[in-house]
Scaffold this motif. Structure first.
Motif: not given
Length: 367
Positions: A42-47, A51-57, A189-197
């Motif tokens: 939600s915070e990434l979408a607001e930033f 409309k849609h933000t989905i996090t992933c690995g 972050c302190y490892g892997d992470g990602g997001a799609l918009f």
């Protein structure tokens, strides 16, 4: 010793916030997904205004998921920059697609819309544009080209979360946009992470399915998906960093200003040009050195770390040797902007906690 990216100083600055956030996750017993990940989305979408933000690995997973969601099939061609990290071309190739390598602008180092257009053929299905080193690719021209040819567009903003183009945030220019939270990224972050918009409801639903084993309801799998979900503890870390992110971007830009002012007086060293209308996150502070060997010796003598992003164009990588285009490019290879950039680029230490004044003071003794 000067760190290339001062992760330790950042962690020390926000240590109490990190500890509280981490403890809350550990106490909750919810380690993958859950309320903390949902709050981050939600915070990434607001930033970004997405409309849609989905996090992933990871950022690479985000590209793979995006290609799957857009229906990439074996034999489909996808245009990618020739000068960037391998992930866009790698993901296309892994799914059976064929990457076609577009040249770049010699000054901004962003993918060239003109080169993209020249590569479009009957099998072309889409474009992956990369926001290289922290600024946005030329999306007005790229989107015009995509629409005229019925192509989808993925915005790879792994290095540019927080950038703007003509007042519009990065991560909103593609049919699907992606970012990475790898630790070295501006928001890491302190490892892997990602997001799609995405602004597309159908694509958003498909992305969520793919990233969670093809499942909306536990043990009911509508499609064959993959396991790519963000750990809650990484989401908690990102939520802390996001609270400080705008201030960190200001510090990065101030550091870049100091570098620019110094190198303006040094012949043969040209900082990456920031295109009109763009702001940069300065994921890398990169210069083009006419005599790179000499410049690297000066950096080494000054005790200043550096990286070469990137040492060779993608079409010359051994893993792409089977592609016919690699041979087609060979005749024009020495003239391409991507090849010339690979021979000149040098990236210097850059983050909100980098002591650029000390680096410049050291370099003044050597240059």
């Amino acid at each position: 010793m000067i760190p290339f990216i001062n992760v330790r100083a950042q962690r020390e600055a926000y240590l109490k916030e990190f500890q509280q956030a981490e403890n809350e996750v550990l106490d909750s017993g919810c380690f993958i997904g859950g309320p903390v990940v949902q709050a981050l989305e939600s915070e990434l979408a607001e930033f970004t205004g997405s409309k849609h933000t989905i996090t992933c690995g990871s950022g690479t997973d985000a590209l793979t998921i995006a290609l799957l969601a857009l229906g990439l099939k074996p034999g489909d061609e996808v245009i990618v920059p020739d000068f960037t990290f391998i992930a866009p071309a790698e993901c296309v190739m892994r799914l059976g697609g064929i990457p076609k390598f577009a040249d770049i602008d010699a000054e901004t180092l962003q993918v060239s819309a003109e080169s993209i257009e020249s590569l479009i053929g009957e099998k072309t299905r889409g474009i992956i544009a990369v926001n290289l080193f922290g600024q946005c690719a030329p999306y007005a021209e790229i989107r015009k080209c995509a629409l005229a040819n019925g192509l989808w567009l993925i915005e790879d903003s792994a290095q540019a979360f927080g950038a703007m183009q003509n007042g519009i945030p990065a991560c909103t220019f593609g049919d699907i946009s992606i970012t990475s939270f790898y630790p070295a990224k501006p928001l890491g972050c302190y490892g892997d992470g990602g997001a799609l918009f995405t602004a597309n409801d159908e694509l958003a639903q498909r992305i969520r399915l793919i990233s969670n084993h093809g499942s909306q309801t536990r043990y009911i799998h509508e499609i064959c998906g993959m396991n790519s979900r963000l750990d809650a503890i990484q989401a908690a870390i990102l939520r802390v960093k996001l609270r400080h992110f705008k201030d960190e971007l200001k510090k990065r830009r101030e550091n870049a200003r100091k570098y620019n002012e110094f190198f303006r007086a040094i012949p043969g060293i040209a900082p990456q040009k920031i295109a009109n209308g763009n702001t940069s996150t300065y994921a890398q502070y990169t210069v083009l050195a006419e005599d790179r060997a000499t410049f690297l010796k000066q950096l080494e003598s000054a005790g200043v770390p550096y990286c070469i992003h990137y040492p060779m164009p993608l079409h010359t990588q051994p893993c792409f040797k089977e592609l016919a285009q690699a041979f087609e490019n060979a005749s024009r290879d020495c003239a391409s902007n991507a090849t010339v950039a690979c021979q000149k680029v040098v990236s210097l230490p850059m983050c909100a906690f980098t002591d650029v004044d000390e680096i410049i003071a050291r370099l003044k003794k050597e240059m």
